[in-house]
Design a protein around this motif. Structure first.
Motif, PDB file in Angstrom:
ATOM      1  N   PHE A 119       0.835  -1.201   0.000  1.00 57.35           N
ATOM      2  CA  PHE A 119       0.000   0.000   0.000  1.00 57.35           C
ATOM      3  C   PHE A 119       0.875   1.259   0.000  1.00 57.35           C
ATOM      4  O   PHE A 119       0.549   2.246  -0.679  1.00 57.35           O
ATOM      5  N   ARG A 120       1.965   1.224   0.730  1.00 60.80           N
ATOM      6  CA  ARG A 120       2.851   2.396   0.789  1.00 60.80           C
ATOM      7  C   ARG A 120       3.495   2.666  -0.569  1.00 60.80           C
ATOM      8  O   ARG A 120       3.637   3.826  -0.972  1.00 60.80           O
ATOM      9  N   LYS A 121       3.873   1.596  -1.259  1.00 60.84           N
ATOM     10  CA  LYS A 121       4.465   1.774  -2.599  1.00 60.84           C
ATOM     11  C   LYS A 121       3.460   2.426  -3.537  1.00 60.84           C
ATOM     12  O   LYS A 121       3.779   3.356  -4.276  1.00 60.84           O
ATOM     13  N   ALA A 122       2.207   1.925  -3.498  1.00 65.13           N
ATOM     14  CA  ALA A 122       1.177   2.480  -4.379  1.00 65.13           C
ATOM     15  C   ALA A 122       0.787   3.894  -3.953  1.00 65.13           C
ATOM     16  O   ALA A 122       0.560   4.776  -4.797  1.00 65.13           O
ATOM     17  N   ALA A 173      -5.158   6.470  -4.898  1.00 67.84           N
ATOM     18  CA  ALA A 173      -6.135   6.894  -3.887  1.00 67.84           C
ATOM     19  C   ALA A 173      -6.600   5.732  -3.015  1.00 67.84           C
ATOM     20  O   ALA A 173      -6.810   5.896  -1.805  1.00 67.84           O
ATOM     21  N   VAL A 174      -6.780   4.554  -3.617  1.00 67.65           N
ATOM     22  CA  VAL A 174      -7.242   3.392  -2.851  1.00 67.65           C
ATOM     23  C   VAL A 174      -6.193   2.999  -1.817  1.00 67.65           C
ATOM     24  O   VAL A 174      -6.513   2.683  -0.665  1.00 67.65           O
ATOM     25  N   ALA A 175      -4.931   3.006  -2.213  1.00 67.68           N
ATOM     26  CA  ALA A 175      -3.849   2.649  -1.298  1.00 67.68           C
ATOM     27  C   ALA A 175      -3.744   3.653  -0.160  1.00 67.68           C
ATOM     28  O   ALA A 175      -3.529   3.279   1.003  1.00 67.68           O
ATOM     29  N   ILE A 176      -3.907   4.940  -0.485  1.00 65.34           N
ATOM     30  CA  ILE A 176      -3.858   5.976   0.550  1.00 65.34           C
ATOM     31  C   ILE A 176      -4.979   5.760   1.571  1.00 65.34           C
ATOM     32  O   ILE A 176      -4.762   5.813   2.783  1.00 65.34           O
TER      33      ILE A 176
END
Length: 254
Positions: free
Chosen positions: A76-79, A85-88
């Motif tokens: 998630f941090r990489k994305a 937006a979904v990862a954030i």
């Protein structure tokens, strides 16, 4: 010429990755998780932000074979670093999970159903004597039984209405749960539900049994009493008997 060939080669590579992402999405949709994981991993390692997001989700929900929060956070941090937006939002949700950990655990292991059986549905069991011989007492205990029965029926309807108890999990907590956590919570809540139902059934059997003993003894007494009254002297008979006694007494004094 060389520059042109390089551009064409780069476009071709981009097309291949787009096709691979579509293939991975299709596999995921079919729940072919191991195959989807393999493709997403290859794409994610190559820098595909969407694949990185999906990998984070698969590790978070356990679709990668097991739940791995560390790997989920890493992907998630990489994305998120690339603006996904979904990862954030997923990273924010994971922070909230830490903050609300006690609330999540409550619904998974500690909820006891006390908010279901409120004072409105606490039905005190009436106590019956061995037998009642007076009409006023019979009516009073019959009314107590009716009051208890009405309360019990309301509680039974209420218990059915709140089934399954998983509906009582607040939506903000439900959204923070993993699939496995929600399944664990549902099993726990089903057990609580069964416990509440069983307690109600046992309580009802005891009250009905006590009432039946009292009613049968009282009915037997009333029937016996009525037979005695029926076979005993009527007012007319008592008056005739008194007249006969008077006549006899008068004849004896002459």
């Amino acid at each position: 010429m060389k520059t042109l060939l390089l551009c064409v080669a780069l476009l071709a590579a981009g097309s291949v990755r787009a096709d691979e992402l579509a293939d991975a999405d299709a596999l995921f949709a079919k729940k072919a998780y191991p195959e989807a994981l393999q493709k997403y991993t290859r794409l994610a390692n190559a820098g595909n932000v969407t694949a990185q997001q999906h990998l984070g989700e698969m590790y978070f929900y356990g679709e990668a074979g097991a739940i791995d929060m560390d790997k989920a956070t890493a992907w998630f941090r990489k994305a998120a670093a690339k603006g996904n937006a979904v990862a954030i939002a997923s990273l924010e949700m994971m922070k909230q999970r830490e903050v609300r950990r006690a609330d999540i655990d409550y619904w998974m292991t500690k909820y006891d159903g006390s908010d279901v059986r409120t004072d409105e549905y606490r039905c005190p069991a009436p106590r019956f004597p061995a037998v009642s011989r007076q009409t006023e007492e019979i009516d009073r205990y019959s009314a107590k039984m009716k009051t208890w029965q009405d309360c019990y029926n309301r509680y039974a309807e209420h218990l059915n209405a709140v089934t399954p108890l998983s509906k009582r999990i607040p939506e903000d907590i439900r959204k923070l749960m993993t699939k496995a956590e929600y399944e664990t919570a549902s099993k726990h809540l089903d057990a609580v539900q069964e416990g509440l139902s069983e307690d109600a059934r046992i309580s009802a059997k005891m009250v009905v049994a006590d009432f039946t003993v009292w009613r049968d003894a009282t009915d037997a007494y009333v029937s016996q009493h009525n037979e005695i009254v029926k076979s005993g002297p009527t007012p007319e008979r008592e008056k005739d008997l008194e007249a006969r006694k008077n006549n006899y007494n008068g004849a004896g004094t002459k």
